[in-house]
Each structure stands twice: as structure tokens, then as C-alpha cells.
Design a protein around this motif. Sequence first.
Motif, PDB file in Angstrom:
ATOM      1  N   SER A 119     117.307   9.957 -70.423  1.00  0.00           N
ATOM      2  CA  SER A 119     117.405  10.988 -70.914  1.00  0.00           C
ATOM      3  C   SER A 119     118.498  11.168 -72.021  1.00  0.00           C
ATOM      4  O   SER A 119     118.715  11.309 -73.203  1.00  0.00           O
ATOM      5  N   GLN A 122     117.672   8.616 -74.598  1.00  0.00           N
ATOM      6  CA  GLN A 122     116.808   9.117 -75.580  1.00  0.00           C
ATOM      7  C   GLN A 122     118.028  10.267 -76.766  1.00  0.00           C
ATOM      8  O   GLN A 122     116.971  10.330 -77.726  1.00  0.00           O
ATOM      9  N   PHE A 155     107.221  15.092 -75.589  1.00  0.00           N
ATOM     10  CA  PHE A 155     108.018  13.695 -76.394  1.00  0.00           C
ATOM     11  C   PHE A 155     107.485  13.076 -77.825  1.00  0.00           C
ATOM     12  O   PHE A 155     106.245  12.504 -76.943  1.00  0.00           O
ATOM     13  N   ASP A 158     107.399   6.738 -79.282  1.00  0.00           N
ATOM     14  CA  ASP A 158     108.036   5.881 -79.430  1.00  0.00           C
ATOM     15  C   ASP A 158     109.539   6.265 -78.455  1.00  0.00           C
ATOM     16  O   ASP A 158     110.514   4.979 -77.909  1.00  0.00           O
ATOM     17  N   HIS A 159     109.847   7.301 -77.749  1.00  0.00           N
ATOM     18  CA  HIS A 159     110.385   7.311 -77.208  1.00  0.00           C
ATOM     19  C   HIS A 159     109.936   6.622 -75.325  1.00  0.00           C
ATOM     20  O   HIS A 159     111.372   7.031 -74.871  1.00  0.00           O
ATOM     21  N   LEU A 184     115.406   5.455 -82.796  1.00  0.00           N
ATOM     22  CA  LEU A 184     114.598   7.017 -82.757  1.00  0.00           C
ATOM     23  C   LEU A 184     114.559   8.919 -82.726  1.00  0.00           C
ATOM     24  O   LEU A 184     115.484   8.993 -83.649  1.00  0.00           O
ATOM     25  N   THR A 186     114.445  12.305 -83.340  1.00  0.00           N
ATOM     26  CA  THR A 186     113.929  13.582 -82.404  1.00  0.00           C
ATOM     27  C   THR A 186     114.565  15.133 -83.324  1.00  0.00           C
ATOM     28  O   THR A 186     114.582  14.748 -84.212  1.00  0.00           O
TER      29      THR A 186
END
Length: 195
Positions: A119, A122, A155, A158-159, A184, A186
Motif C-alpha cells: 500500500s 502504491q 487499482f 501497473d500497480h 504509478l 494515481t
Amino acid sequence: MERICVYAGSNPGNKPLYREAARELGKCLAMRGIELVYGGSRLGLMGAVAETALAGGGRVIGVMPTALFRGEMVHQSLTQLIEVADMHERKAKMMELSDGFIALPGGYGTLEEVFEVLSWGQLGIHKKPIGLLNIDGYYEPVLDMIQKAVSEGFFPKDHGQIVICESAPARLLALMEQYQPPALQTKWTELAERK
């Protein structure tokens, strides 16, 4: 990588190959001159990886909350033992000390620890490699869950690339040493870019 944090069960599991893999990982870390950071126990897979790293001349740092300091649990022969107040401080200290993370098979604690570093990866809190040592397919359900989360739109694809999965310790370490974190995107980075 100078130090790797290993998350592992304080139980050995039902199959001898779990302990064998933990020992092989400890041996590989010592041979590569990579220090082991772990939870400080002498029990289960935690104890197996630490014992083998120490036997191979490796340095081992244990991080353990005071409440878990019982004679039969805390490893007495570590290079360094860091005493912390609680589990939150333990995880923060282990993250701070480490250049990467590996999860051996384990229970709730191991799963919670690896999902926390996933997490945080990410979210961009760290860009350190995260590996699953997939002994006898132990982490297949976790990998399936990650793919399910991607396919259900929780998600982006790519995560799912921030986790490295291998069944052999030496191959896992080699992949982690070559790791380049994906860029990433987001919703938080998108919001920051709009400002």
C-alpha cells in the motif's frame, strides 16, 4: 541493497520445504553481504532465516516490541536487537532500516505487513522492491486477489507490478536488485498535477 526486511511466520508451517526455503534465503542474504532485518524471534520461519544468515557470517537486526520479550521467543544471538514500544513502531522501524522487503509464508501478521508495504509503495511513500517468496504456490491466492482487484477496477494494472514473485530465493534477490519502480499514476498524483 544493503538491508532487506523479511516478513515470516513465527510458526514453521506444515511442510519441511517452508523451513528449507527460509534457510536458503538466509544463506543467500549472507553470501551477498545483505543484512537481514526481521521481527527478532527465534521461532518458526523467522528463526530459521535468522539462524542461517548468522551461521553464514551475515549481520541480522531484530526489531521486537517489549511485550513480546519472552525468553523462548526473542533471539539472543543477533547482531543487533532493537526494542520498540509496540507493533506500529516495529513496522515503522523495519521499513526505515530496509532497502527492500521479502515475505516468506506466514499468517495474519505476515500478510498484514506485506500488504502495508505494498500500500505504501502504491501511494509513493517508498520505491523499494517488494518480493513474495512463493514456496509451493503459497502466494498464488494473493496474486489471484491482486489480479481480481485490477479486473474489478480497484487499482490500475501497473500497480500490480510493484510486487515481485519468485519461488527461488536467489532468483528473487536478483530480480529485486534489478528492480525499477514503475511510474504509478494515481488519483492523488492526478489531483496534484491539476493544481
